[in-house]
Enzyme design. Structure first.
Site, PDB file in Angstrom:
ATOM      1  N   ASP A 197       0.771  -1.232  -0.008  1.00 35.62           N
ATOM      2  CA  ASP A 197      -0.088  -0.025   0.102  1.00 35.62           C
ATOM      3  C   ASP A 197       0.728   1.384  -0.103  1.00 35.62           C
ATOM      4  OD1 ASP A 197      -2.483  -1.007  -0.107  1.00 35.62           O
ATOM      5  OD2 ASP A 197      -2.923  -0.828   1.942  1.00 35.62           O
ATOM      6  N   LYS A 219      -3.260   3.335  -3.006  1.00 36.20           N
ATOM      7  CA  LYS A 219      -4.684   4.000  -3.392  1.00 36.20           C
ATOM      8  C   LYS A 219      -4.392   5.531  -2.861  1.00 36.20           C
ATOM      9  CE  LYS A 219      -8.077   0.435  -2.600  1.00 36.20           C
ATOM     10  NZ  LYS A 219      -7.698  -0.698  -1.800  1.00 36.20           N
TER      11      LYS A 219
END
Length: 399
Positions: A197, A219
């Protein structure tokens, strides 16, 4: 004994007869290790320690309550002599030699035909260190190697064979690699694939071997280039190829990290999965700004909410801390909602950006002013917002 005339070997003693002659402390240590390894263990000694007596009473060992006899070695594959009586130990060793049975000789490694190294296990790795007859030296070396393996500082990847693949959902903490758990570090040292991530401690990626596949699925706010369904598919696909897959996430996998969704997807696909907790940013980032989420006489509880959505009519007061994750964009709306729900407009608020990094910044205000103050400061994600009187305990609070 130099070791030049020895040959290191690991023995499978499960179901095979092993004899320990002696019932003292040395025999006790060795007996428990042999029982754990599945040996068919016989102990010959007039007396036993309390721990050995318990093994005998539970039927885990056979105890001959008498002095040693040569026939005790009938059918044995290995013998340990530990009587502290030199004449008896010498006799056992001589009988073992005549019968071609390997003999561990307590207190006299020079006359033994086998030696027990100092051992430790880290996951499926067996560490065995022989100190050339110096047990203390071997133990110290064993502990040192074990410590760096436990910390993930040495590679643990399988090279010549591979177990079935599996997925580990690893919480990476708030971003500082030093706050990654020992278990997380160890799994990274074993990983064939790391799915990472944006907010994970990406600095640890530099420690990976060049052939480890790193897949960035990070993200950004309002921008998810790789949807969650595709992330789930990647985890399952790589694991079914027989690979160890580490899903390295920021904070804790189960605190707004979609770890629950990923675990369920793996389980439904028949992929083994484990969850490794991480230091959640909901507590650690306020701590980095000197804000305890609870404090005696100030706050007796706290709630963690996503700042992406309306929090609605949240019934609380200044003695109950609110921690908002991912809420910078709609900070003004959130403050208005809390005030409309009855919160005091003068409730202290802190916005902590990039906690635990070199770019950490803390902006403070009240529910009535924080949106304007944060906008003027150019506050941006990633950030954690804390609402409540505990904010006044921070050195950043304007006194």
């Amino acid at each position: 004994m130099t070791g030049a005339d020895t040959f290191p070997l690991t023995l499978r003693v499960s179901g095979r007869k092993v004899v320990v002659v002696g019932g003292g402390h040395v025999a006790t240590r060795r007996a428990h290790a042999l029982v754990d390894a599945g040996a068919d263990l016989t102990i010959v000694s007039p007396t036993l320690t309390a721990r050995l007596t318990e093994l005998a009473e539970t039927g885990r060992i056979t105890w001959h309550e008498r002095m040693y006899e040569p026939t005790d070695l009938d059918g044995a594959w290995l013998v340990q002599t530990a009587t502290a009586n030199a004449a008896t130990d010498d006799q056992v060793a001589a009988d073992a030699e005549a019968r071609q049975i390997w003999c561990l000789k307590g207190g006299d490694p020079a006359d033994a035909t086998a030696w027990m190294p100092a051992v430790a296990r880290v996951d499926d790795v067996l560490i065995a260190v022989s100190g050339g007859g110096d047990a203390g030296r071997a133990s110290s070396l064993r502990d040192g190697v074990s410590a760096v393996l436990q910390a993930g500082e040495l590679p643990l990847r399988h090279r010549t064979h591979h177990p079935d693949g599996y997925v580990a959902l690893v919480g990476g903490g708030p971003g500082d690699a030093d706050l990654l758990t020992v278990r997380g570090r160890r799994l990274l040292a074993q990983a064939d694939v790391v799915v990472v991530d944006r907010l994970a401690p990406t600095g640890v990626l530099a420690e990976l071997a060049p052939d480890v596949e790193v897949i960035d699925v990070g993200k950004m706010p309002d921008h998810h280039p790789i949807p969650q369904a595709e992330i789930n598919r990647i985890l399952i696909d790589r694991a079914k190829q027989g690979k160890i897959v580490v899903r390295l996430k920021g904070g804790d996998p189960y605190v707004f990290g979609r770890g629950g969704e990923e675990r369920l997807a793996c389980e439904e696909a028949g992929v083994p999965v484990e969850v490794v907790p991480g230091v959640t940013s909901s507590i650690s980032v306020p701590a980095a700004a000197g804000i305890p989420v609870t404090h005696r006489g100030v706050a007796r509880g706290f709630s963690v909410l996503t700042g992406h959505e309306s929090i609605g009519d949240f019934p609380t007061d200044r003695s109950h801390t609110l921690v908002l994750l991912m809420g910078v964009k709609r900070l003004g709306e959130t403050a208005d909602e809390l005030i409309a729900a009855g919160h005091d407009p003068e409730t202290p608020v802190a916005v902590i950006e990039s906690g635990w990094s070199d770019h950490q910044r803390v902006t403070v205000g009240t529910l009535a002013t924080i949106a304007e103050v944060a906008a003027a400061a150019g506050a941006r994600p990633p950030a954690v917002t804390v609402v409540g009187d505990v904010v006044t305990l921070s050195p950043h609070w304007l006194r």
